[in-house]
Design a protein around this motif. Structure first.
Motif, short mmCIF file in Angstrom:
data_model
loop_
_atom_site.label_atom_id
_atom_site.label_comp_id
_atom_site.label_asym_id
_atom_site.label_seq_id
_atom_site.Cartn_x
_atom_site.Cartn_y
_atom_site.Cartn_z
N ARG A 1 -32.64 0.18 -23.11
CA ARG A 1 -33.49 0.44 -24.28
C ARG A 1 -33.01 -0.31 -25.53
N GLN A 2 -31.71 -0.32 -25.75
CA GLN A 2 -31.17 -1.00 -26.93
C GLN A 2 -31.39 -2.51 -26.84
N LEU B 1 -34.53 -7.35 -28.58
CA LEU B 1 -35.43 -8.45 -28.24
C LEU B 1 -36.76 -8.32 -28.96
N ILE B 2 -37.29 -7.11 -29.03
CA ILE B 2 -38.55 -6.88 -29.74
C ILE B 2 -38.39 -7.21 -31.22
N SER B 3 -37.27 -6.79 -31.79
CA SER B 3 -37.01 -7.09 -33.20
C SER B 3 -36.93 -8.59 -33.45
N MET B 4 -36.29 -9.30 -32.53
CA MET B 4 -36.19 -10.75 -32.67
C MET B 4 -37.57 -11.40 -32.62
N ILE C 1 -42.86 2.58 -23.54
CA ILE C 1 -43.74 1.89 -22.59
C ILE C 1 -43.10 0.59 -22.11
N ILE C 2 -42.52 -0.15 -23.04
CA ILE C 2 -41.87 -1.41 -22.67
C ILE C 2 -40.67 -1.14 -21.77
N GLN C 3 -39.93 -0.08 -22.04
CA GLN C 3 -38.78 0.27 -21.20
C GLN C 3 -39.25 0.63 -19.78
#
Length: 84
Positions: free
Chosen positions: A45-46, A51-54, A31-33
């Motif tokens: 995607r990567q 960024l989401i992980s951070m 969804i974010i992609q």
């Protein structure tokens, strides 16, 4: 014997929970992609996953967006300079 049955039930429930969490994470990333593509953010995607992980690990999202934008600006400047 009852403890083994309960123990194995807990382990299988943990596996199911883990799988559903992975599936949810995959769906969220998709969804974010899609949002990123619609907004023409230029992130793959990567990069989005990083960024989401951070953000999940406590990085301030606003500060992160400023850094990403600054890096994009610097990259574009670099490309312009080295094209000549």
């Amino acid at each position: 014997m009852q403890q083994n049955i309960n123990g194995s039930n807990i382990k299988s429930q943990m596996r199911v929970s883990s799988m559903s969490e992975k599936e949810e994470a995959q769906e969220t990333l998709e969804i974010i992609q899609e949002m990123s593509q619609i907004l023409n953010c230029g992130l793959d995607r990567q990069q989005l996953a990083i960024l989401i992980s951070m953000i999940d690990n406590g990085v301030n999202p606003e500060a992160l967006s400023l850094v990403v934008n600054e890096m994009k600006t610097e990259l574009n400047t670099y490309k312009k300079i080295h094209k000549q």
